[in-house]
Design a protein around this motif. Structure first.
Motif, mmCIF file in Angstrom:
data_model
loop_
_atom_site.group_PDB
_atom_site.id
_atom_site.type_symbol
_atom_site.label_atom_id
_atom_site.label_comp_id
_atom_site.label_asym_id
_atom_site.label_seq_id
_atom_site.Cartn_x
_atom_site.Cartn_y
_atom_site.Cartn_z
ATOM 1 N N ALA A 1 0.180 -25.237 39.545
ATOM 2 C CA ALA A 1 -0.476 -24.421 38.517
ATOM 3 C C ALA A 1 0.269 -23.128 38.197
ATOM 4 N N GLY A 2 1.423 -22.922 38.843
ATOM 5 C CA GLY A 2 2.187 -21.690 38.596
ATOM 6 C C GLY A 2 2.690 -21.635 37.156
ATOM 7 N N THR B 1 7.741 -18.903 35.255
ATOM 8 C CA THR B 1 8.366 -17.913 34.358
ATOM 9 C C THR B 1 9.895 -17.912 34.439
ATOM 10 N N ILE C 1 -2.899 -29.556 42.104
ATOM 11 C CA ILE C 1 -3.654 -28.402 41.624
ATOM 12 C C ILE C 1 -2.982 -27.978 40.322
ATOM 13 N N PRO D 1 -4.261 -18.334 37.787
ATOM 14 C CA PRO D 1 -3.091 -18.361 38.681
ATOM 15 C C PRO D 1 -3.070 -17.175 39.643
ATOM 16 N N ASP E 1 -0.321 -19.117 45.278
ATOM 17 C CA ASP E 1 -0.224 -20.486 45.805
ATOM 18 C C ASP E 1 -1.349 -20.793 46.797
ATOM 19 N N ALA F 1 -4.459 -21.615 44.973
ATOM 20 C CA ALA F 1 -4.344 -22.986 44.449
ATOM 21 C C ALA F 1 -4.747 -23.989 45.526
ATOM 22 N N GLY G 1 5.804 -27.279 44.411
ATOM 23 C CA GLY G 1 6.435 -28.008 43.311
ATOM 24 C C GLY G 1 7.923 -27.776 43.123
HETATM 25 P P1 UTP Z 1 6.220 -20.062 42.510
HETATM 26 O O1 UTP Z 1 6.312 -18.893 43.384
HETATM 27 O O2 UTP Z 1 7.455 -20.881 42.338
HETATM 28 O O3 UTP Z 1 5.675 -19.586 41.098
HETATM 29 O O4 UTP Z 1 5.038 -20.969 43.068
HETATM 30 P P2 UTP Z 1 5.726 -20.272 39.683
HETATM 31 O O5 UTP Z 1 4.727 -19.610 38.831
HETATM 32 O O6 UTP Z 1 5.572 -21.771 39.805
HETATM 33 O O7 UTP Z 1 7.207 -20.010 39.133
HETATM 34 P P3 UTP Z 1 7.911 -18.647 38.652
HETATM 35 O O8 UTP Z 1 8.234 -17.871 39.903
HETATM 36 O O9 UTP Z 1 6.996 -17.909 37.707
HETATM 37 O O10 UTP Z 1 9.153 -19.138 37.930
HETATM 38 C C1 UTP Z 1 5.185 -21.810 44.218
HETATM 39 C C2 UTP Z 1 4.295 -23.018 44.036
HETATM 40 O O11 UTP Z 1 2.914 -22.631 43.957
HETATM 41 C C3 UTP Z 1 2.341 -23.062 42.731
HETATM 42 C C4 UTP Z 1 3.510 -23.286 41.796
HETATM 43 O O12 UTP Z 1 3.175 -24.231 40.789
HETATM 44 C C5 UTP Z 1 4.592 -23.783 42.756
HETATM 45 O O13 UTP Z 1 4.441 -25.160 43.062
HETATM 46 N N1 UTP Z 1 1.378 -22.019 42.282
HETATM 47 C C6 UTP Z 1 1.738 -20.712 42.287
HETATM 48 C C7 UTP Z 1 0.109 -22.404 41.891
HETATM 49 O O14 UTP Z 1 -0.226 -23.619 41.880
HETATM 50 N N2 UTP Z 1 -0.775 -21.440 41.520
HETATM 51 C C8 UTP Z 1 -0.451 -20.127 41.522
HETATM 52 O O15 UTP Z 1 -1.318 -19.295 41.194
HETATM 53 C C9 UTP Z 1 0.838 -19.748 41.916
#
Ligand code: UTP
Length: 288
Positions: free
Chosen positions: A10-11, A14, A54, A105, A108, A111, A130
């Motif tokens: 769900a990240g 960015t 998630i 968001p 993690d 999530a 992910g």
């Molecule tokens: P990241 O730290 O890589 O963040 O999350 P992000 O948003 O995916 O990517 P950037 O940094 O903005 O480019 C680590 C993992 O946690 C998930 C992300 O999808 C990834 O698998 N995550 C993170 C969530 O599911 N929810 C959140 O609120 C934050």
């Protein structure tokens, strides 16, 4: 023993904008397979039967990818593309898939907590972030599973990085107990290299138990995101936390350079384009 995994996707992704404005970063391909499929295949090859994603806004493509695609399948079938038909159809049969929406968001850990109602009793559950793909003979989650079978507790995937890079990771203070297995005494988030307790860092693969949900709920989200690493730090001392320096090469596909490296290495091994890609790289490298 570990039959379920939680994969938080769900990240906001960015680091890959604008590519991720309207599509999930987890659907970015390494050649012809999206990053997320490598993770699901790792889980399934490790004995997992239930995959819990998630998800959030803009992540619909992940649901579609792991579903049957009647139109595409009938097109491939009509055109005699049997091999491709089987490949596309088998994706939906890899596991039982569930999708839970993260309300916002908030990190993690938040999530992961969204899947609490799908994990029962003392059930161990894998967590795969992910981003992290490991190319290995034995799937990385299966390697963690072996440690869990022997020791129980919580198990975290670890790798060594140069000291100059520790500031980008969660770094562990750990005592070796056998081979590549460590007992973790502390986790320090993104330390200055000179203050880091080691150069052993956390990769995005874990086996947790529901105790972790309780620790996640205790975190204060008023100042910072709810992060799994904070809950694991707090659980140390209450239950054993182990780390495994896994066998294999990790690619951080959440970063541009990591995805490029994975594309080159997997491209060189690819069954249809590998040979030509190698020739091309040789030609390119002469001009460097
Ligand atoms: P990241 O730290 O890589 O963040 O999350 P992000 O948003 O995916 O990517 P950037 O940094 O903005 O480019 C680590 C993992 O946690 C998930 C992300 O999808 C990834 O698998 N995550 C993170 C969530 O599911 N929810 C959140 O609120 C934050």
């Amino acid at each position: 023993m570990v039959k379920k995994v939680i994969i938080p996707v769900a990240g906001l992704g960015t680091r890959f904008l604008p590519a991720t404005k309207a599509q999930p970063k987890e659907m970015l391909p390494i050649i012809d397979k999206p990053i997320i499929q490598y993770l699901v295949e790792e889980a399934v090859a490790s004995g997992v039967e239930d995959v819990i994603f998630i998800t959030g806004r803009t992540k619909r493509a992940i649901e579609d990818h792991f579903d049957f695609s009647t139109e595409l399948e009938s097109h491939l079938s009509k055109n005699g593309k049997k091999e491709m038909f089987d490949e596309v159809r088998n994706i939906a049969k890899l596991a039982r898939f569930s999708f839970v929406r993260q309300s916002a968001p908030l990190g993690d850990g938040h999530a992961i907590l969204s899947a609490e109602h799908l994990v029962h009793g003392d059930e161990p559950v894998g967590v795969l972030f992910g981003d992290d793909i490991v190319d290995s003979v034995v799937p990385c989650l299966a390697q963690l599973g072996e440690v869990f079978k022997k020791h129980g507790g919580i198990v975290i995937a670890l790798e060594t990085v140069p000291r100059s890079e520790v500031h980008r990771y969660g770094v562990v203070d750990a005592k070796k107990i056998s081979g590549n297995v460590y007992e973790i005494k502390d986790i320090v988030e993104k330390p200055n290299p000179k203050d880091a307790p080691s150069n052993l860092v956390i990769a995005g693969k874990y086996i947790i138990t529901p105790h972790v949900f309780h620790e996640l709920k205790k975190l204060d989200n008023s100042k910072d995101e709810i992060r799994l690493a904070y809950a694991l730090k707090n659980i140390i001392g209450k239950m054993p936390v182990y780390g495994l320096k896994f066998e294999g090469k990790r690619y951080d596909c959440g970063s541009k350079l990591g995805l490029l490296k994975a594309t080159v290495d997997f491209g060189l091994k690819h069954k249809t384009v590998g040979k030509d890609f190698r020739k091309y790289l040789k030609k390119v490298s002469k001009g460097l």
